[in-house]
Design an enzyme around this catalytic site. Structure first.
Site, PDB file in Angstrom:
ATOM      1  N   PHE A  28      38.906  47.429  37.883  1.00 13.25           N
ATOM      2  CA  PHE A  28      37.446  47.443  37.775  1.00 13.25           C
ATOM      3  C   PHE A  28      36.891  46.023  37.855  1.00 13.25           C
ATOM      4  CE2 PHE A  28      38.982  50.989  35.181  1.00 13.25           C
ATOM      5  CZ  PHE A  28      38.144  52.044  35.514  1.00 13.25           C
ATOM      6  N   ASP A  29      35.793  45.856  38.568  1.00 15.66           N
ATOM      7  CA  ASP A  29      34.948  44.690  38.371  1.00 15.66           C
ATOM      8  C   ASP A  29      34.217  44.884  37.043  1.00 15.66           C
ATOM      9  OD1 ASP A  29      33.399  42.370  38.819  1.00 15.66           O
ATOM     10  OD2 ASP A  29      31.858  43.526  39.858  1.00 15.66           O
TER      11      ASP A  29
END
Length: 360
Positions: free
Chosen positions: A202-203
């Site tokens: 995930f960012d």
């Protein structure tokens, strides 16, 4: 945002219906695992074009129209479709389910994969044949005959929706459902992904968290952003569109931890952020802590490209809100998913995208 489903066992009419349906299926002799109750499951809705590579079929639809497309699919329904961007992700979800069933034979807390497509029912036979060919556990279908399927996402209690259509993904996010547009890697050689561990990257900003801090970067620059993050270090960031999906993953991870399986847990999560650790990392980690969530690995890149790190991680899926990060990742072989959310949609490589003037 889409929420974790409740664990209460209220004796409602819905519960009785599901109990009766489950009892009926349980009495049937089959070696295939039955789908869990949606209220307890982590439901992943995938479109047919993300699960399978349908580029050639899509071209027929665009060039020759719907009738020719349907005819082609019917004529080729005995030929399995080739895997698409979401295929390895789905296989990894199935592996997690197998491990969970070994540890918790009667548990309904599993991944449930739903095929969510605007294909016509006539195309369904080829989709079913393809799913059976690859031995995928996908029992729930939603085929909407040309209409957008996003209106059904809440009815299917969807935790995550993956599509090739960015407009449908945007619709889903606006309805509070975690969603992303999937992209195939652009490398000629296929990246070898783990077949024993689901790996999800995930960012941070505008993905797990809101875009509140990113707005400051875009409008006022890095120095103001660093000052802001230091001042509000102990104030948790607001949640972003994928926070609830990370929460759902964490819930399943804890089931393995409870059986002393932390070191061999088949789910591993990664935070891959352009933030600097010393200057702005503490607020991110404290936010996750305040939510009661763990991330297995946190990588702060201080603006460096994400692609090379993702090459090492080899995730089954990588979520980011900015297309230039998606482009860099897929160029180096990472299956990527764009989250069209927040102020980042107005920029490309740090530059404001000129918006067309609105006609009065």
């Amino acid at each position: 945002m889409s929420e974790i489903k409740p664990n209460d066992t209220t004796d409602s009419g819905e519960e009785k219906d599901w109990a009766a349906a489950k009892a009926f299926f349980d009495n049937l002799k089959t070696n295939k695992p039955r789908p869990p109750k949606p209220r307890y499951a982590v439901t992943i809705a995938v479109s047919s074009r993300t699960l399978f590579n349908m580029v050639a079929e899509r071209k027929i639809y665009e060039d020759e129209g719907l009738e020719k497309y349907v005819t082609y699919q019917v004529e080729h329904e005995s030929e399995p479709l080739t895997p698409g961007a979401a295929f390895p992700f789905v296989k990894a979800l199935m592996n997690v389910n197998s491990r969970l069933r070994e540890l918790y034979p009667d548990s309904e807390e599993l991944f449930d994969i739903v095929l969510m497509t605007n294909n016509h029912a006539q195309v369904g036979v080829r989709l079913i044949n393809s799913i059976n060919h690859y031995d995928l556990t996908i029992e729930r279908f939603c085929m909407t005959g040309g209409k957008s399927p996003t209106g059904y996402l809440k009815a299917y209690m969807t935790n995550l929706y993956l599509s090739k259509d960015s407009e449908k993904v945007t619709e889903a996010i606006e309805e509070g459902i975690a969603a992303a547009t999937m992209f195939m890697p652009e490398t000629e050689t296929e990246t070898e992904l783990s077949d024993t561990q689901l790996r999800v990257a995930f960012d941070g900003d505008a993905v797990l968290f809101s875009d509140e801090s990113e707005i400051i970067v875009k409008k006022h620059g890095l120095d103001t952003f660093f000052e802001h993050e230091k001042e509000f270090e102990n104030k948790p960031l607001a949640q972003g569109p994928l926070k609830c999906f990370l929460e759902a993953l964490g819930k399943l991870q804890r089931k393995f931890y409870a059986k002393n399986e932390r070191m061999s847990c088949p789910i591993r999560t990664f935070l891959v952020t352009a933030r600097s650790a010393a200057s702005s990392g503490a607020r991110v980690l404290k936010t996750l802590r305040s939510w009661g969530l763990e991330i297995d690995e946190a990588l702060f890149l201080a603006g460096a490209p994400k692609g090379p790190l993702l090459q090492k991680i080899k995730p089954h899926i990588f979520f980011d809100d900015q297309m230039f990060h998606i482009e860099g990742a897929k160029e180096l072989g990472t299956i990527s998913a764009h989250v069209p959310y927040g102020i980042g949609q107005k920029y490309h490589k740090g530059k404001l995208i000129e918006q067309p003037e609105k006609k009065e």
